[in-house]
Motif scaffolding. Sequence first.
Motif, PDB file in Angstrom:
ATOM      1  N   GLY A  35     -63.395   1.357 -16.918  1.00  0.00           N
ATOM      2  CA  GLY A  35     -63.614   2.429 -15.828  1.00  0.00           C
ATOM      3  C   GLY A  35     -64.224   1.932 -14.712  1.00  0.00           C
ATOM      4  O   GLY A  35     -63.823   2.371 -13.377  1.00  0.00           O
ATOM      5  N   VAL A  39     -62.406   2.134 -10.696  1.00  0.00           N
ATOM      6  CA  VAL A  39     -63.106   2.770  -9.517  1.00  0.00           C
ATOM      7  C   VAL A  39     -62.896   1.578  -8.487  1.00  0.00           C
ATOM      8  O   VAL A  39     -62.370   1.997  -7.447  1.00  0.00           O
ATOM      9  CB  VAL A  39     -64.433   3.242  -9.813  1.00  0.00           C
ATOM     10  N   GLY A  42     -59.553   1.460  -7.420  1.00  0.00           N
ATOM     11  CA  GLY A  42     -59.055   2.917  -6.616  1.00  0.00           C
ATOM     12  C   GLY A  42     -59.586   2.514  -5.383  1.00  0.00           C
ATOM     13  O   GLY A  42     -58.939   3.032  -4.220  1.00  0.00           O
ATOM     14  N   LEU A 397     -55.710   9.554 -18.382  1.00  0.00           N
ATOM     15  CA  LEU A 397     -56.522  10.813 -18.414  1.00  0.00           C
ATOM     16  C   LEU A 397     -56.451  11.670 -19.637  1.00  0.00           C
ATOM     17  O   LEU A 397     -57.542  12.425 -19.875  1.00  0.00           O
ATOM     18  CB  LEU A 397     -56.198  11.414 -17.044  1.00  0.00           C
ATOM     19  N   THR A 420     -59.442  18.883 -12.004  1.00  0.00           N
ATOM     20  CA  THR A 420     -59.109  17.568 -11.663  1.00  0.00           C
ATOM     21  C   THR A 420     -57.459  17.334 -11.857  1.00  0.00           C
ATOM     22  O   THR A 420     -56.946  16.489 -11.157  1.00  0.00           O
ATOM     23  CB  THR A 420     -59.869  16.564 -12.751  1.00  0.00           C
ATOM     24  N   PHE A 424     -55.078  16.054  -9.120  1.00  0.00           N
ATOM     25  CA  PHE A 424     -54.752  14.688  -9.151  1.00  0.00           C
ATOM     26  C   PHE A 424     -52.977  14.484  -9.230  1.00  0.00           C
ATOM     27  O   PHE A 424     -52.396  13.832  -8.393  1.00  0.00           O
ATOM     28  CB  PHE A 424     -55.081  13.839 -10.556  1.00  0.00           C
ATOM     29  N   THR A 474     -60.685  12.083  -9.068  1.00  0.00           N
ATOM     30  CA  THR A 474     -61.458  11.320 -10.063  1.00  0.00           C
ATOM     31  C   THR A 474     -62.881  11.540  -9.792  1.00  0.00           C
ATOM     32  O   THR A 474     -63.667  11.253 -10.961  1.00  0.00           O
ATOM     33  CB  THR A 474     -61.001   9.871  -9.440  1.00  0.00           C
ATOM     34  N   LEU A 477     -63.879  14.275 -12.195  1.00  0.00           N
ATOM     35  CA  LEU A 477     -63.776  13.711 -13.692  1.00  0.00           C
ATOM     36  C   LEU A 477     -65.239  13.093 -13.822  1.00  0.00           C
ATOM     37  O   LEU A 477     -65.865  13.605 -14.818  1.00  0.00           O
ATOM     38  CB  LEU A 477     -62.636  12.916 -13.911  1.00  0.00           C
TER      39      LEU A 477
END
Lengths: 622, 111
Positions: A35, A39, A42, A397, A420, A424, A474, A477
């Motif tokens: 995760g 990020v 991202g 997801l 979300t 998305f 995101t 989330l």
Amino acid sequence: MSTYAQKKGFGATVWDYLTTVDHKKIAILYLIAGGLFFVLGGLEAMFIRIQLAVPNNDFVSAGLYNEILTMHGTTMIFLAAMPLLFGFMNAIMPLQIGARDVAFPFVNALGFWLFFFGGIFLNLSWFLGGAPDAGWTSYASLSMASEGHGIDFYALGLQISGAGTLMGGINFLVTIINMRAPGMTYMRMPLFTWSTFVASALILFAFPPLTVGLFLLIFDRMFGSNFFDVANGGNTVIWEHLFWIFGHPEVYILVLPAFGIFSEIFATFSRKRLFGYSSMVFATVLIGFLGFMVWAHHMFTTGLGPIANAIFAVATMAIAVPTGIKIFNWLFTMWGGSIKFTTPMLYAVAFIPSFVGGGVTGVMLASAAADYQYHDSYFVVAHFHYVIVGGVVFGLLAATHFYWPKMFGTMLNETLGKITFWLFLIGFHLTFFIQHFLGLMGMPRRIFTFLPNQGLDAGNLISTIGAFFMAIATLILLINIVITSVKNQKVGNDPWEDGRTLEWAIPSPPPFYNFKQLPLVRGLDPLWIEKMEGKKGMTPAEPLGDIHMPNNSFNPFMISLGLFVAAFGALYREDYNWGVLVLIVGMGITLLSMFVRSVKDDHGFHIHKEDLLNDDDKGGKA
Amino acid sequence: MASEQTHSGNPRVDIEYRKKKSAEEMRYQIVSFSMMIFLTLVAFIAVGYGDFSAWFIVPFILLLAVVQVVFQLYYFMHMSHKGHEAPALFLYSGLLVGLITILAFMTIIWW
Ligand code: HEM
Ligand SMILES: [Cu+2]
């Protein structure tokens, strides 16, 4: 020693996770680390899109852009998508086959720590003179010419984390072959387990070519060999082949588990048996097999000649057939089912048209002659993000929402989840749909800026706006995760109420031994079968007895740490005298830890029958 | 093993049968072991003493190598026994992938 649920201090919890060999905790580690890297990747994607939002932008310089682009691709593939999938495989697959852990719990922990240290090493390049800048494919003609240590970080970091991935894959294979509960035949395995199996086999065969390629690169750059040095009789095309012999199976390593996740979700929320189960298994295996015959479709413009191009073009198109079988099976699973549109189901339904979009452009790219037009343009970027985001990220997801209760015992908020999802989905299509046309209009891939008034301005701005939608999604989330964890409302065994497979027959989260008594499996969707006969849970396949468990160990951390240290030595060997010393010290730590592991007997411990009986309130019945 | 230990909770294990089976296995092992040494010698002689052309020697020792691998897998690692289907499947898949790679390298890189 055991992890009976006493309240523990923060330090003790950290120590527990550093030494754990429990597949459920390792799954959480993969989820956290993956995760974080997601990020990071991202953020890098956002920087790329901000730079490309308007023509002639100078948000980042050309050189920095190359580094961000390379790290985005490398991080997303190796450090985000794959580890996140490994997280769900670790958490769910052993439960689905009715096992108490994976076959080699120690190796499982080792695999995680190798991945983690490899990823950290790769990312430290940002602070130590610059990140790699030759693209995630790192073609030798570029990477041999790249100055500084960026490419060295790439090669050594991926070597370490790749070793971890390989171990993880082998572990899953052995687990699935050997540790299925009584009655769980191959043709009764849930599809997520099947796709874990096939993806692991692909890892087993695809990672060695990458390892070889990376070693050749390491030797060339750090130890003076000439495999890719054309002036000395080397050949850079060797790298391209080795990379793509790994690289194409890699995309199936990513997408097959996502297919598995969606198969579970479709069956659960259509409240129907998966349509065409055996053809689904067949298609999964066939995709895995064909995945090894098509790598040169990434190299049509390298100049392999018409015969090779034709062979690889036809082989590539053949993969569309088993993929089509799967799409139709999912549609027929929904057909006539009583569908519940939960958040995971929304992702699953949206996945079908999104992924088909990526598949159609895939077949277009597979036509070798046409690919001379598409190659290295934004058309390709659009294509692979349609399959990777529309397939893999949607799958991740969906799995986050679907399996969250099983992993943590709490339900993510459905309303926030749906927000979300919609953000998305809209952001995804805004970002990438327009890129098909940017590519067809001639915008090349991997450029750091473009000129105004060439018809590219509007498209790029739209694309950037879409990326912000995904970023906000995101964030929501993450907020959802925080709120859910703070509220901490515990749920029961089967929070979705329609669970079909074994993992929903035990508490959420499961006790550390998973099954008090191994369950008896009487067919596909074993829990569903019992439910249909009016029973509450599974019938046990064995009397209550002592359970043998492995001890925790700090050794995997140390072995991986040693390689991490050694990598710095290899990297700085020629710049500083201490390089060699660090190399030796690092290898020493690793070898010593391995030696300790080999000579020290560790027989684990037993949970006694009496303790299991007292543990009834936790309900860990088979 | 020749001892009375059977590694099995089943009291009706036929020890006589087990013994006979083991003896038979042992015989196969010794035969294939001497064959392997013999084949190795042949390979050395073909390269070192004979007056053969390279066109004969290379395929010939490759063939010997394949035979050796078969002996190794089937007699020493018991791949012919029941319960070895999965390892066999993975070995052959790996072989296939490896051979395709070699084929590709020989035809489209170093043509
Ligand atoms: C979700 C938001 C994402 C956005 C906005 C995004 C955006 C981009 C952009 C703009 C590029 C540069 C294209 C070029 O100039 O060639 C790129 C490249 C790439 N992306 Fe993404 N991406 C996203 C997610 C992902 C994910 C989830 C993965 C993989 C799991 C991924 C894998 C890649 C790869 C492999 C490249 C190629 C890098 C290279 O050329 O070396 N991306 N992405
Ligand atoms: Cu491919």
